[in-house]
Design an enzyme around this catalytic site. Structure first.
Site, PDB file in Angstrom:
ATOM      1  N   CYS A   1       0.832  -1.198   0.000  1.00  8.47           N
ATOM      2  CA  CYS A   1       0.000   0.000   0.000  1.00  8.47           C
ATOM      3  C   CYS A   1       0.873   1.258   0.000  1.00  8.47           C
ATOM      4  O   CYS A   1       2.002   1.233   0.454  1.00  8.47           O
ATOM      5  CB  CYS A   1      -0.862   0.051   1.253  1.00  8.47           C
ATOM      6  SG  CYS A   1      -1.831  -1.425   1.510  1.00  8.47           S
TER       7      CYS A   1
ATOM      8  N   HIS B   1      23.653 -41.526 -10.549  1.00  9.92           N
ATOM      9  CA  HIS B   1      22.817 -42.287 -11.492  1.00  9.92           C
ATOM     10  C   HIS B   1      22.748 -41.618 -12.865  1.00  9.92           C
ATOM     11  O   HIS B   1      21.825 -41.871 -13.620  1.00  9.92           O
ATOM     12  CB  HIS B   1      21.413 -42.470 -10.917  1.00  9.92           C
ATOM     13  CG  HIS B   1      21.407 -43.246  -9.640  1.00  9.92           C
ATOM     14  ND1 HIS B   1      21.649 -44.599  -9.591  1.00  9.92           N
ATOM     15  CD2 HIS B   1      21.236 -42.844  -8.355  1.00  9.92           C
ATOM     16  CE1 HIS B   1      21.605 -45.005  -8.327  1.00  9.92           C
ATOM     17  NE2 HIS B   1      21.358 -43.954  -7.568  1.00  9.92           N
TER      18      HIS B   1
ATOM     19  N   ASN C   1      -1.458   1.713   6.238  1.00 10.13           N
ATOM     20  CA  ASN C   1      -0.626   0.635   5.681  1.00 10.13           C
ATOM     21  C   ASN C   1      -0.266  -0.279   6.843  1.00 10.13           C
ATOM     22  O   ASN C   1       0.006   0.207   7.934  1.00 10.13           O
ATOM     23  CB  ASN C   1       0.695   1.182   5.120  1.00 10.13           C
ATOM     24  CG  ASN C   1       0.507   1.894   3.810  1.00 10.13           C
ATOM     25  OD1 ASN C   1      -0.606   1.977   3.309  1.00 10.13           O
ATOM     26  ND2 ASN C   1       1.582   2.406   3.263  1.00 10.13           N
ATOM     27  N   GLY C   2      -0.219  -1.580   6.597  1.00 12.95           N
ATOM     28  CA  GLY C   2       0.163  -2.500   7.673  1.00 12.95           C
ATOM     29  C   GLY C   2      -0.974  -3.434   8.006  1.00 12.95           C
ATOM     30  O   GLY C   2      -1.946  -3.547   7.246  1.00 12.95           O
TER      31      GLY C   2
ATOM     32  N   LYS D   1      16.072 -20.342 -10.740  1.00 14.45           N
ATOM     33  CA  LYS D   1      16.348 -18.907 -10.616  1.00 14.45           C
ATOM     34  C   LYS D   1      17.495 -18.507 -11.521  1.00 14.45           C
ATOM     35  O   LYS D   1      17.448 -17.495 -12.200  1.00 14.45           O
ATOM     36  CB  LYS D   1      16.689 -18.614  -9.156  1.00 14.45           C
ATOM     37  CG  LYS D   1      16.191 -17.355  -8.571  1.00 14.45           C
ATOM     38  CD  LYS D   1      14.753 -17.272  -8.155  1.00 14.45           C
ATOM     39  CE  LYS D   1      13.755 -17.797  -9.105  1.00 14.45           C
ATOM     40  NZ  LYS D   1      12.422 -17.902  -8.635  1.00 14.45           N
TER      41      LYS D   1
ATOM     42  N   LYS E   1       5.186 -12.174 -15.831  1.00  9.98           N
ATOM     43  CA  LYS E   1       5.017 -12.378 -14.386  1.00  9.98           C
ATOM     44  C   LYS E   1       3.889 -13.363 -14.108  1.00  9.98           C
ATOM     45  O   LYS E   1       3.945 -14.120 -13.157  1.00  9.98           O
ATOM     46  CB  LYS E   1       4.746 -11.026 -13.717  1.00  9.98           C
ATOM     47  CG  LYS E   1       4.649 -11.075 -12.203  1.00  9.98           C
ATOM     48  CD  LYS E   1       5.994 -11.370 -11.564  1.00  9.98           C
ATOM     49  CE  LYS E   1       5.900 -11.692 -10.097  1.00  9.98           C
ATOM     50  NZ  LYS E   1       7.013 -12.536  -9.628  1.00  9.98           N
TER      51      LYS E   1
ATOM     52  N   TRP F   1      -3.152  -2.356  -1.471  1.00 12.00           N
ATOM     53  CA  TRP F   1      -2.848  -3.713  -1.920  1.00 12.00           C
ATOM     54  C   TRP F   1      -3.555  -4.586  -0.904  1.00 12.00           C
ATOM     55  O   TRP F   1      -3.176  -4.623   0.272  1.00 12.00           O
ATOM     56  CB  TRP F   1      -1.334  -3.930  -1.926  1.00 12.00           C
ATOM     57  CG  TRP F   1      -0.914  -5.363  -2.036  1.00 12.00           C
ATOM     58  CD1 TRP F   1      -0.558  -6.178  -1.000  1.00 12.00           C
ATOM     59  CD2 TRP F   1      -0.787  -6.153  -3.219  1.00 12.00           C
ATOM     60  NE1 TRP F   1      -0.223  -7.418  -1.477  1.00 12.00           N
ATOM     61  CE2 TRP F   1      -0.355  -7.432  -2.833  1.00 12.00           C
ATOM     62  CE3 TRP F   1      -1.003  -5.887  -4.578  1.00 12.00           C
ATOM     63  CZ2 TRP F   1      -0.134  -8.457  -3.753  1.00 12.00           C
ATOM     64  CZ3 TRP F   1      -0.775  -6.915  -5.476  1.00 12.00           C
ATOM     65  CH2 TRP F   1      -0.346  -8.182  -5.061  1.00 12.00           C
TER      66      TRP F   1
ATOM     67  N   GLU G   1      14.975 -24.963  -7.086  1.00 14.20           N
ATOM     68  CA  GLU G   1      14.650 -23.539  -7.135  1.00 14.20           C
ATOM     69  C   GLU G   1      15.892 -22.707  -7.497  1.00 14.20           C
ATOM     70  O   GLU G   1      15.810 -21.762  -8.283  1.00 14.20           O
ATOM     71  CB  GLU G   1      14.050 -23.105  -5.780  1.00 14.20           C
ATOM     72  CG  GLU G   1      13.782 -21.624  -5.601  1.00 14.20           C
ATOM     73  CD  GLU G   1      12.799 -21.024  -6.612  1.00 14.20           C
ATOM     74  OE1 GLU G   1      12.172 -21.781  -7.383  1.00 14.20           O
ATOM     75  OE2 GLU G   1      12.692 -19.785  -6.645  1.00 14.20           O
TER      76      GLU G   1
ATOM     77  N   ARG H   1       4.578   0.507  -6.647  1.00 17.85           N
ATOM     78  CA  ARG H   1       4.562  -0.434  -5.526  1.00 17.85           C
ATOM     79  C   ARG H   1       3.535  -1.552  -5.740  1.00 17.85           C
ATOM     80  O   ARG H   1       3.544  -2.539  -5.020  1.00 17.85           O
ATOM     81  CB  ARG H   1       4.200   0.309  -4.220  1.00 17.85           C
ATOM     82  CG  ARG H   1       5.237   1.320  -3.801  1.00 17.85           C
ATOM     83  CD  ARG H   1       4.673   2.297  -2.790  1.00 17.85           C
ATOM     84  NE  ARG H   1       4.475   1.701  -1.492  1.00 17.85           N
ATOM     85  CZ  ARG H   1       5.246   1.920  -0.435  1.00 17.85           C
ATOM     86  NH1 ARG H   1       6.280   2.714  -0.537  1.00 17.85           N
ATOM     87  NH2 ARG H   1       4.988   1.368   0.722  1.00 17.85           N
TER      88      ARG H   1
ATOM     89  N   GLU I   1      16.462 -18.748 -15.433  1.00 20.24           N
ATOM     90  CA  GLU I   1      15.468 -17.814 -15.974  1.00 20.24           C
ATOM     91  C   GLU I   1      15.991 -16.384 -16.095  1.00 20.24           C
ATOM     92  O   GLU I   1      15.512 -15.627 -16.937  1.00 20.24           O
ATOM     93  CB  GLU I   1      14.155 -17.853 -15.184  1.00 20.24           C
ATOM     94  CG  GLU I   1      14.236 -17.323 -13.780  1.00 20.24           C
ATOM     95  CD  GLU I   1      12.904 -17.381 -13.048  1.00 20.24           C
ATOM     96  OE1 GLU I   1      11.859 -17.276 -13.695  1.00 20.24           O
ATOM     97  OE2 GLU I   1      12.926 -17.537 -11.823  1.00 20.24           O
TER      98      GLU I   1
HETATM   99  C1  F6R Z   1       9.878 -18.347 -11.342  1.00 16.87           C
HETATM  100  C2  F6R Z   1       8.480 -17.954 -11.424  1.00 16.87           C
HETATM  101  C3  F6R Z   1       7.519 -18.892 -12.063  1.00 16.87           C
HETATM  102  C4  F6R Z   1       6.208 -18.924 -11.277  1.00 16.87           C
HETATM  103  C5  F6R Z   1       5.160 -19.767 -12.002  1.00 16.87           C
HETATM  104  C6  F6R Z   1       3.888 -19.876 -11.216  1.00 16.87           C
HETATM  105  O1  F6R Z   1      10.643 -17.359 -10.744  1.00 16.87           O
HETATM  106  O2  F6R Z   1       8.119 -16.900 -11.007  1.00 16.87           O
HETATM  107  O3  F6R Z   1       8.047 -20.170 -12.184  1.00 16.87           O
HETATM  108  O4  F6R Z   1       6.466 -19.447 -10.007  1.00 16.87           O
HETATM  109  O5  F6R Z   1       4.883 -19.191 -13.249  1.00 16.87           O
HETATM  110  O6  F6R Z   1       3.330 -18.634 -10.977  1.00 16.87           O
HETATM  111  P1  F6R Z   1       2.261 -18.413  -9.850  1.00 16.87           P
HETATM  112  O7  F6R Z   1       2.924 -18.666  -8.533  1.00 16.87           O
HETATM  113  O8  F6R Z   1       1.836 -16.981 -10.004  1.00 16.87           O
HETATM  114  O9  F6R Z   1       1.163 -19.374 -10.095  1.00 16.87           O
END
Ligand code: F6R
Length: 647
Positions: free
Chosen positions: A2, A543, A135-136, A524, A642, A109, A520, A27, A527
């Site tokens: 927020c 293996h 906010n909070g 990271k 995203k 938010w 993970e 934000r 990507e």
């Molecule tokens: C990796 C990443 C993606 C998401 C995936 C699922 O950094 O961001 O692998 O985790 O697309 O997205 P959500 O969690 O929004 O369903």
């Protein structure tokens, strides 16, 4: 997260507030609103509400009682959606807010209650004389709601914030000789939780009150005018002289000056700070990228995720969103976790947690596979879907399929009011705040914390003793401090990244709780840096993947001191024997591993179940630095969005 803006001075407030809200758009938010103090003095008189315009979503209140100017009072306009929609609503409000020279504005938010006009801020007292933005999170909002209800207060929103405005109103009216400042101070001493607030009232119309506890607030000092904001972004174009409020402080601002006091009413001497950075730097809080900002935000985010839920004093977990369904969950024959990408990795950790703590069988599926493989699921099963965005098409389809087949579906989402959050039977929000960097970092750790809390809630009085639950709660409580310590190793991690930035392949190995972290870490890196990376359970290396190892192949081995430590050390030896280079993630104080590995990134010690929340942090930083050193745009990696709303 927020955003807050406020203004008091000689200029027209509404356009300034609107512009300030635009500055805070970065934000992330889902609704916006402003309130202005309109017209002349209207001291000591209540105001009555009047809806301005035909639209329900444009709310206005004007004072109209004896002794007040015709057009005096607090007026609010708020709207679900973006600041541009708020702008249109203001334009269509027949000048309801024009002419006012003080006011407050907010971008929300959602945390408590869906994004909607009614849940948007500012919130008003019932008589329309007080407007508040917050906010909070107010932790004791439920108890306060009940208490205020007994005094006849009715709530028009689902938010925790609305409680605060009614509480101020109640204290002001019920305590003899009370004034605006006293009522706000009194209310803040009653609420538990985090807040940054800004309040105005037609009963003392020339005052802007602000206060902070855990949620930042800045006062911009102009010439006969003052600006308030949750960060300096909306202020910097008006003045560079600012005062940063500290936790437990309250600012009383008039056109003639400002005073900062403690909530306990002791005057605090505050120096002015000169802002010497530009808008873009402010938006990223001084970090070069949103991704780095979000990595560094994690200690605070972790506190937000656990706020009001980890009840150390009562030795239990409180998860409001699933409280009514907890028994049904405990009786599940089986839990199926469905998600994609990073959220799927969180799901794998969830499997380990729920099976270890609650002894309920768990399966984890890629949402995209689940829906196309004729899955066996039905009544008595529980599906947990995990999604940061709450909009991922495959996860949504898996959820719908499970529901259709009679399973109960529980959601873990970050975006309040998202499609997945709405379609699940019940759920828990992660409260990680908006994640702007495409690579998920803080949302992942928030998901893992929610899964940990869920596993503990399922276990209490069943498979874990009170003492065991208490131990786990203490670990969670200490987590943010431990993560801060890892972030302090930032410089060392950057130097390691420098050495490996030109590698073409990476292998990540981990065991037990750290196997999903290996996955993970690899995701990271690939990507955002476009380097090929694979994650494996450490013992699987022999293996097949061992064939890849040579001096060109860096191997990241997650090797904290746990039950499998010795075995992981053997894996490191196997890599070294083939000329591979090893970057180890190890427990602070482990000197033995230094002898074997080429580089070590340390994390504080911790119980096995919480290690993913520690070991993932250096991996996030390693990916970030490798990618930026290669010149990649980490906030906007190629080919990625995203939110993946297509199959
Ligand atoms: C990796 C990443 C993606 C998401 C995936 C699922 O950094 O961001 O692998 O985790 O697309 O997205 P959500 O969690 O929004 O369903």
């Amino acid at each position: 997260m927020c955003g807050i803006v406020g203004y008091i001075g000689q200029q027209e407030a509404a356009p300034l507030l609107l512009k300030g809200l635009q500055r805070l758009e970065y934000r992330g938010y889902d609704s916006a609103g402003i309130a202005v103090q309109h017209g002349g003095r209207c001291e000591g008189v209540g105001a009555t509400g009047e809806v301005l315009g035909a639209m329900n979503d444009v709310l206005g209140v004007r004072c109209d009682e004896k002794g007040m100017e015709d057009d005096a009072g607090v007026r609010v306009v708020k709207r679900k959606g973006n600041v541009a929609s708020l702008g249109k609503a203001l334009a269509g409000s027949n000048g309801a807010v024009s002419g006012a020279t003080m006011g407050i504005g907010h971008t929300r938010w959602a945390t408590h209650g869906d994004p909607s006009d009614r849940n948007a801020h500012p919130h008003m007292s019932a008589d329309g004389s007080i407007a508040l933005i917050h906010n909070g999170i107010i932790e004791n909002h439920a108890a306060l709601r009940v208490e205020l209800g007994k005094h006849g207060y009715e709530f028009v929103s689902d938010t925790d914030s609305e409680v605060l405005v009614h509480l101020i109103d109640h204290l002001w009216k019920s305590i003899p000789f009370m004034n605006f400042e006293g009522a706000v101070r009194e209310a803040l001493s009653i609420v538990d939780g985090a807040y940054g607030i800004c309040v105005i009232s037609s009963r003392e119309p020339d005052k802007l009150l602000v206060a902070r506890n855990g949620s930042p607030l800045v006062i911009g000092v102009g010439d006969g005018e003052y600006f308030v904001a949750s960060d300096a972004a909306p202020i910097v174009e008006h003045t560079r002289r600012v005062v940063y409020l500290s936790d437990g402080e309250m600012g009383v601002i008039t056109r003639d000056g400002y005073t900062v006091k403690s909530i306990g009413n002791i005057v605090c001497e505050k120096g002015l700070t000169e802002l010497d950075f530009d808008l873009e730097e402010i938006e990223k809080a001084g970090f070069e990228h949103f991704m780095l900002k979000e990595i560094f935000e994690q200690p605070e985010v972790m506190q937000d995720v656990m706020r009001g839920r980890v009840r150390l004093d009562e030795g239990r977990i409180q998860l409001g969103g699933i409280a009514d369904q907890l028994e049904r969950l405990r009786e599940a024959k089986r839990i199926v976790i469905c998600a994609c990408g990073t959220s799927w990795h969180a799901g794998l950790i969830g499997e380990y947690l729920i099976e270890e703590f609650a002894r309920i069988p768990v399966e984890v599926d890629y949402a995209s596979e689940f829906r196309y493989r004729s899955p066996i699921v039905g009544p008595g099963d529980v599906m947990i879907v995990i999604s940061q965005s709450g909009e991922t098409a495959d996860t949504l389809a898996a959820l719908r399929l499970a529901k259709e087949k009679g399973a109960m579906v529980v959601g873990i989402c970050n975006v309040v009011g998202s499609t997945i959050a709405r379609e699940t039977d019940c759920g828990m929000y992660t409260h990680a705040g908006p994640e702007i960097g495409v690579a998920s970092t803080k949302a992942f750790t928030a998901q893992v914390i929610v899964l940990t809390m869920l596993a503990l809630a399922l276990s209490k009085d069943r498979t874990m003793t009170d003492g065991e639950v208490m131990d786990a709660l203490r670990c969670l409580n200490d987590l943010p401090e431990r993560v801060k310590r890892i972030l302090d190793y930032n410089g060392e991690i950057q130097s390691i990244a420098e050495e490996y930035k030109d590698a073409r392949n990476f292998l990540y190995l981990g065991r037990g709780y750290n196997f999903p972290v290996a996955l993970e870490g690899a995701l990271k890196l690939k990507e955002i840096s476009y380097i090929h990376a694979e994650g494996y359970p450490a013992a699987e290396m022999k293996h097949g993947p061992i064939a890849l190892i040579d001096e060109e192949m860096p191997v990241v081995v997650i090797a904290p001191k746990d039950d499998t430590y010795q075995k992981v050390l053997s894996n490191i030896q196997e890599v070294k024997a083939r000329g591979g280079r090893v970057i180890a993630i190890a427990t602070e104080g482990d000197e033995e591993i230094r002898e074997l590995a080429d580089h070590v990134m340390y994390v504080p010690e911790g119980k096995a179940f919480m290690m993913p929340l520690l070991t993932v942090i250096p991996l996030q930083l390693l990916s970030y630095y490798v990618a930026t050193l290669r010149g990649c745009d980490v906030d906007r990696p190629r080919n990625l969005a995203k939110s993946v709303t297509v199959e």
